[in-house]
Design a protein around this motif. Structure first.
Motif, PDB file in Angstrom:
ATOM      1  N   GLN A 122       0.838  -1.205   0.000  1.00  0.00           N
ATOM      2  CA  GLN A 122       0.000   0.000   0.000  1.00  0.00           C
ATOM      3  C   GLN A 122       0.872   1.254   0.000  1.00  0.00           C
ATOM      4  OE1 GLN A 122      -3.338   0.313  -0.335  1.00  0.00           O
ATOM      5  NE2 GLN A 122      -2.944   2.499  -0.434  1.00  0.00           N
ATOM      6  N   SER A 123       1.899   1.243   0.808  1.00  0.00           N
ATOM      7  CA  SER A 123       2.802   2.396   0.872  1.00  0.00           C
ATOM      8  C   SER A 123       3.523   2.602  -0.462  1.00  0.00           C
ATOM      9  CB  SER A 123       3.807   2.201   2.005  1.00  0.00           C
ATOM     10  OG  SER A 123       4.587   3.353   2.186  1.00  0.00           O
ATOM     11  N   ALA A 124       3.987   1.518  -1.084  1.00  0.00           N
ATOM     12  CA  ALA A 124       4.646   1.625  -2.393  1.00  0.00           C
ATOM     13  C   ALA A 124       3.672   2.128  -3.449  1.00  0.00           C
ATOM     14  CB  ALA A 124       5.236   0.279  -2.802  1.00  0.00           C
ATOM     15  N   ALA A 125       2.429   1.688  -3.394  1.00  0.00           N
ATOM     16  CA  ALA A 125       1.411   2.149  -4.348  1.00  0.00           C
ATOM     17  C   ALA A 125       1.104   3.632  -4.171  1.00  0.00           C
ATOM     18  CB  ALA A 125       0.133   1.321  -4.188  1.00  0.00           C
ATOM     19  N   GLU A 126       1.429   4.163  -3.002  1.00  0.00           N
ATOM     20  CA  GLU A 126       1.241   5.597  -2.731  1.00  0.00           C
ATOM     21  C   GLU A 126       2.489   6.410  -3.067  1.00  0.00           C
ATOM     22  OE1 GLU A 126       0.082   5.538   1.368  1.00  0.00           O
ATOM     23  OE2 GLU A 126      -1.925   4.756   0.904  1.00  0.00           O
ATOM     24  N   GLY A 127       3.539   5.748  -3.566  1.00  0.00           N
ATOM     25  CA  GLY A 127       4.726   6.465  -4.005  1.00  0.00           C
ATOM     26  C   GLY A 127       5.935   6.364  -3.101  1.00  0.00           C
ATOM     27  N   ASN A 128       5.863   5.551  -2.078  1.00  0.00           N
ATOM     28  CA  ASN A 128       6.969   5.413  -1.139  1.00  0.00           C
ATOM     29  C   ASN A 128       7.798   4.166  -1.432  1.00  0.00           C
ATOM     30  OD1 ASN A 128       6.085   7.635   0.633  1.00  0.00           O
ATOM     31  ND2 ASN A 128       4.345   6.282   0.987  1.00  0.00           N
ATOM     32  N   THR A 129       9.063   4.226  -1.076  1.00  0.00           N
ATOM     33  CA  THR A 129       9.915   3.043  -1.102  1.00  0.00           C
ATOM     34  C   THR A 129       9.966   2.496   0.312  1.00  0.00           C
ATOM     35  OG1 THR A 129      11.223   3.873  -2.944  1.00  0.00           O
ATOM     36  CG2 THR A 129      12.252   2.190  -1.563  1.00  0.00           C
ATOM     37  N   VAL A 130       9.742   1.197   0.442  1.00  0.00           N
ATOM     38  CA  VAL A 130       9.669   0.553   1.752  1.00  0.00           C
ATOM     39  C   VAL A 130      10.735  -0.530   1.810  1.00  0.00           C
ATOM     40  CG1 VAL A 130       8.181  -0.752   3.313  1.00  0.00           C
ATOM     41  CG2 VAL A 130       7.169   0.934   1.766  1.00  0.00           C
ATOM     42  N   ARG A 131      11.453  -0.552   2.932  1.00  0.00           N
ATOM     43  CA  ARG A 131      12.499  -1.561   3.098  1.00  0.00           C
ATOM     44  C   ARG A 131      12.448  -2.105   4.520  1.00  0.00           C
ATOM     45  NH1 ARG A 131      19.029  -0.580   2.682  1.00  0.00           N
ATOM     46  NH2 ARG A 131      19.585  -2.735   3.091  1.00  0.00           N
ATOM     47  N   TYR A 132      12.525  -3.414   4.652  1.00  0.00           N
ATOM     48  CA  TYR A 132      12.541  -4.046   5.967  1.00  0.00           C
ATOM     49  C   TYR A 132      13.051  -5.478   5.849  1.00  0.00           C
ATOM     50  CZ  TYR A 132       8.019  -6.117   4.536  1.00  0.00           C
ATOM     51  OH  TYR A 132       7.013  -6.793   3.876  1.00  0.00           O
ATOM     52  N   ASP A 133      13.354  -6.084   6.983  1.00  0.00           N
ATOM     53  CA  ASP A 133      13.772  -7.483   7.019  1.00  0.00           C
ATOM     54  C   ASP A 133      12.543  -8.345   7.251  1.00  0.00           C
ATOM     55  OD1 ASP A 133      16.318  -6.469   6.846  1.00  0.00           O
ATOM     56  OD2 ASP A 133      16.922  -7.036   8.883  1.00  0.00           O
ATOM     57  N   GLU A 134      12.501  -9.499   6.578  1.00  0.00           N
ATOM     58  CA  GLU A 134      11.357 -10.397   6.727  1.00  0.00           C
ATOM     59  C   GLU A 134      11.818 -11.844   6.720  1.00  0.00           C
ATOM     60  OE1 GLU A 134       8.547 -11.218   8.080  1.00  0.00           O
ATOM     61  OE2 GLU A 134       7.615  -9.484   7.079  1.00  0.00           O
ATOM     62  N   LYS A 135      11.037 -12.686   7.362  1.00  0.00           N
ATOM     63  CA  LYS A 135      11.268 -14.127   7.385  1.00  0.00           C
ATOM     64  C   LYS A 135      10.295 -14.764   6.399  1.00  0.00           C
ATOM     65  CE  LYS A 135      11.223 -17.994  10.676  1.00  0.00           C
ATOM     66  NZ  LYS A 135      10.923 -18.332  12.096  1.00  0.00           N
ATOM     67  N   LEU A 136      10.824 -15.444   5.378  1.00  0.00           N
ATOM     68  CA  LEU A 136       9.996 -16.049   4.344  1.00  0.00           C
ATOM     69  C   LEU A 136      10.155 -17.572   4.344  1.00  0.00           C
ATOM     70  CD1 LEU A 136      10.555 -13.658   1.302  1.00  0.00           C
ATOM     71  CD2 LEU A 136       8.752 -13.592   3.038  1.00  0.00           C
ATOM     72  N   ARG A 137       9.077 -18.243   4.001  1.00  0.00           N
ATOM     73  CA  ARG A 137       9.096 -19.704   3.904  1.00  0.00           C
ATOM     74  C   ARG A 137       9.593 -20.106   2.511  1.00  0.00           C
ATOM     75  NH1 ARG A 137       3.469 -22.705   4.618  1.00  0.00           N
ATOM     76  NH2 ARG A 137       2.988 -21.184   3.014  1.00  0.00           N
TER      77      ARG A 137
END
Length: 142
Positions: free
Chosen positions: A68-83
């Protein structure tokens, strides 16, 4: 095809193209290679339901918020745990950013991630060592 060749050439980075409504429209070969056999082609499906992201409601909520934030024009970065397989996970540094057309309108989102599992494991070992040193230090002061 030329874009797909470019994406597939990025072997150490996972890259995904995502529509503004959250549908995976393109992925590079690195992502395909990491998935279980029955999950190889997630294109055309909501990323929120993708095998890697759907294992946890919290992971899905962070993803939903980031998109949602990227669709509003922002770049988002974070760490995530993926399967990546049953009971097998990796940690990634993930980024979502808007893609603009020639008129400056946001037309899609690009997602990228890099495996940081080794870094996370080292951080956890250092954290445990610091806890042990604190306990030993406090025992020595008794």
């Amino acid at each position: 095809m030329r874009l797909q060749n470019l994406l597939d050439g990025m072997r150490h980075v996972n890259v995904a193209l995502i529509s503004l409504d959250g549908i995976l429209t393109g992925i590079n070969r690195t992502i395909v290679d990491q998935k279980p056999e029955d999950q190889k082609d997630p294109t055309g499906k909501p990323i929120i339901e993708d095998y890697s992201w759907s294992w946890s409601p919290e992971v899905q909520e962070r993803l939903r918020t980031a998109l949602q934030s990227a669709a509003e024009g922002n770049t988002v970065r974070y760490d995530e745990k993926l399967r990546v397989a049953d009971h097998q996970y990796i940690y990634v540094d993930v980024t979502f950013a808007p893609v603009y057309d020639s008129q400056g309108r946001i037309i899609q989102i690009v997602g990228s991630s890099v495996d940081i599992t080794d870094r996370k494991q080292i951080e956890e070992k250092l954290k445990q060592r610091n806890i042990q040193q604190t306990i030993i230090s406090s025992l020595g002061q008794m």
